[in-house]
Design an enzyme around this catalytic site. Structure first.
Site, PDB file in Angstrom:
ATOM      1  N   GLY A  45       0.560  -1.221  -0.173  1.00  0.00           N
ATOM      2  CA  GLY A  45       0.127   0.445  -0.231  1.00  0.00           C
ATOM      3  C   GLY A  45       0.573   1.198  -0.168  1.00  0.00           C
ATOM      4  N   GLN A  50       3.222   9.902   0.834  1.00  0.00           N
ATOM      5  CA  GLN A  50       4.893   9.264   0.896  1.00  0.00           C
ATOM      6  C   GLN A  50       5.451   9.416  -0.025  1.00  0.00           C
ATOM      7  OE1 GLN A  50       1.907   5.882   1.872  1.00  0.00           O
ATOM      8  NE2 GLN A  50       4.024   5.024   3.268  1.00  0.00           N
ATOM      9  N   CYS A  95       4.864   0.329   7.659  1.00  0.00           N
ATOM     10  CA  CYS A  95       4.867   0.814   6.529  1.00  0.00           C
ATOM     11  C   CYS A  95       5.956   1.318   5.895  1.00  0.00           C
ATOM     12  CB  CYS A  95       4.570   2.411   7.481  1.00  0.00           C
ATOM     13  SG  CYS A  95       4.610   3.823   6.235  1.00  0.00           S
ATOM     14  N   LEU A  96       6.870   2.400   4.618  1.00  0.00           N
ATOM     15  CA  LEU A  96       7.304   1.813   3.804  1.00  0.00           C
ATOM     16  C   LEU A  96       8.053   3.791   4.040  1.00  0.00           C
ATOM     17  CD1 LEU A  96       6.195   0.887   0.261  1.00  0.00           C
ATOM     18  CD2 LEU A  96       7.542  -0.294   1.704  1.00  0.00           C
ATOM     19  N   HIS A 137      -4.879   2.270   7.233  1.00  0.00           N
ATOM     20  CA  HIS A 137      -3.740   2.592   7.202  1.00  0.00           C
ATOM     21  C   HIS A 137      -3.306   3.873   6.669  1.00  0.00           C
ATOM     22  CE1 HIS A 137       0.964   2.012   8.121  1.00  0.00           C
ATOM     23  NE2 HIS A 137       0.841   2.423   6.930  1.00  0.00           N
ATOM     24  N   GLU A 138      -3.930   3.465   5.052  1.00  0.00           N
ATOM     25  CA  GLU A 138      -3.186   4.449   3.820  1.00  0.00           C
ATOM     26  C   GLU A 138      -4.630   5.636   4.196  1.00  0.00           C
ATOM     27  OE1 GLU A 138      -1.399   4.303   2.557  1.00  0.00           O
ATOM     28  OE2 GLU A 138      -0.388   2.153   2.930  1.00  0.00           O
ATOM     29  N   HIS A 141      -2.762   8.021   5.904  1.00  0.00           N
ATOM     30  CA  HIS A 141      -1.594   9.091   5.699  1.00  0.00           C
ATOM     31  C   HIS A 141      -2.380  10.157   5.345  1.00  0.00           C
ATOM     32  CE1 HIS A 141       2.349   6.491   5.893  1.00  0.00           C
ATOM     33  NE2 HIS A 141       1.530   5.419   5.506  1.00  0.00           N
TER      34      HIS A 141
HETATM   35  C1  Y12 Z   1      -1.750  -3.764   6.179  1.00  0.00           C
HETATM   36  C2  Y12 Z   1      -0.806  -3.234   7.521  1.00  0.00           C
HETATM   37  C3  Y12 Z   1      -0.065  -1.986   7.017  1.00  0.00           C
HETATM   38  C4  Y12 Z   1      -0.258  -1.588   5.023  1.00  0.00           C
HETATM   39  C5  Y12 Z   1       0.380  -0.530   4.624  1.00  0.00           C
HETATM   40  C6  Y12 Z   1       0.843  -1.248   3.391  1.00  0.00           C
HETATM   41  N1  Y12 Z   1       2.395  -1.419   4.368  1.00  0.00           N
HETATM   42  C7  Y12 Z   1       3.471  -1.790   3.689  1.00  0.00           C
HETATM   43  O1  Y12 Z   1       3.222  -2.045   2.172  1.00  0.00           O
HETATM   44  C8  Y12 Z   1       4.485  -2.091   3.956  1.00  0.00           C
HETATM   45  C9  Y12 Z   1       5.789  -2.394   3.122  1.00  0.00           C
HETATM   46  C10 Y12 Z   1       7.439  -2.576   4.395  1.00  0.00           C
HETATM   47  C11 Y12 Z   1       8.122  -3.041   3.057  1.00  0.00           C
HETATM   48  C12 Y12 Z   1       9.497  -3.228   3.208  1.00  0.00           C
HETATM   49  O2  Y12 Z   1      10.604  -3.560   2.603  1.00  0.00           O
HETATM   50  C13 Y12 Z   1      11.282  -5.146   2.282  1.00  0.00           C
HETATM   51  O3  Y12 Z   1      10.170  -5.965   3.407  1.00  0.00           O
HETATM   52  C14 Y12 Z   1      12.148  -5.131   1.875  1.00  0.00           C
HETATM   53  C15 Y12 Z   1       9.716  -2.342   4.941  1.00  0.00           C
HETATM   54  O4  Y12 Z   1      11.426  -2.180   4.778  1.00  0.00           O
HETATM   55  C16 Y12 Z   1      12.117  -2.882   6.179  1.00  0.00           C
HETATM   56  O5  Y12 Z   1      10.752  -3.598   6.865  1.00  0.00           O
HETATM   57  C17 Y12 Z   1      13.506  -3.244   6.347  1.00  0.00           C
HETATM   58  C18 Y12 Z   1       8.762  -2.099   5.537  1.00  0.00           C
HETATM   59  C19 Y12 Z   1       7.417  -1.767   4.989  1.00  0.00           C
HETATM   60  C20 Y12 Z   1      -1.254  -2.744   4.778  1.00  0.00           C
HETATM   61  C21 Y12 Z   1      -1.186  -3.806   5.040  1.00  0.00           C
HETATM   62 CO    CO Z   2       2.048   3.833   5.918  1.00  0.00          CO
END
Ligand code: Y12
Ligand code: CO
Length: 172
Positions: A45, A50, A95-96, A137-138, A141
């Site tokens: 997401g 962001q 969260c990214l 969550h989004e 933001h």
């Molecule tokens: C449930 C809860 C939150 C969401 C919001 C969207 N969140 C994400 O897409 C988070 C992604 C994420 C990716 C990461 O990178 C890797 O895993 C390679 C990251 O980086 C690290 O942990 C270093 C952190 C978050 C949707 C549904």
């Molecule tokens: Co986020």
């Protein structure tokens, strides 16, 4: 269009996003670039704020039961408004914009939203499970809020300590 993901504690993440009124090619280009950035960063997401565009736009691509993301499952949600919310659920969110940190957050179990697609068509979506959590969550933001703001005082303190240490180690 090249986009960079803003990370906490960047103050630009606190901006309140504005509604889209014109559904033109520049919005389509932004949506396409957001999708590329989200997938390259292993995200499921992403909100426009962001990537430093304070606009009421979010995209989602929820993985299937095997953890795979499919282009067909991309959702583009513009100007969302929650019209119904029910129940309670807890999920370990990430969260990214807060890399490397995951924490349990309480959300509504189901939400119904009205939104617009990239052409300005109005839609209604009933969301449950991970989709519902991701939408909430989004949408936070879009109001300038991050999931860490929903943590208890003690957990937030722990987060700030750990995150500062991680930034120092990465020389940021
Ligand atoms: C449930 C809860 C939150 C969401 C919001 C969207 N969140 C994400 O897409 C988070 C992604 C994420 C990716 C990461 O990178 C890797 O895993 C390679 C990251 O980086 C690290 O942990 C270093 C952190 C978050 C949707 C549904
Ligand atoms: Co986020």
């Amino acid at each position: 269009m090249n986009l960079t993901i803003l990370t906490y504690p960047d103050k630009r993440l606190k901006q309140v996003s504005k509604n889209i009124t014109v559904f033109n090619e520049s919005i389509h280009k932004l949506l396409d670039a957001m999708n590329k950035t989200m997938l390259e960063s292993n995200g499921i997401g992403l909100a426009a704020i962001q990537v430093n565009h304070p606009l009421n736009i979010l995209i989602l691509n929820i993985p299937d039961s095997e953890g795979e993301q499919h282009p067909d499952n991309l959702m583009e949600i513009i100007n969302p408004v929650v019209i119904k919310k029910e129940g309670q659920t807890t999920y370990q969110e990430g969260c990214l914009s807060v890399p490397g940190f995951y924490e349990d957050v309480e959300r509504f179990e189901t939400v119904t939203i009205n939104y617009q697609d990239r052409y300005g068509n109005t839609k209604t979506l009933d969301a449950t499970g991970l989709l519902s959590i991701a939408i909430q969550h989004e949408m936070d933001h879009l109001k300038g809020n991050l999931f860490i703001e929903k943590l208890s005082y003690a957990r937030r303190k722990k987060f700030e300590k750990e995150y500062k240490k991680a930034l120092k180690e990465k020389n940021i």
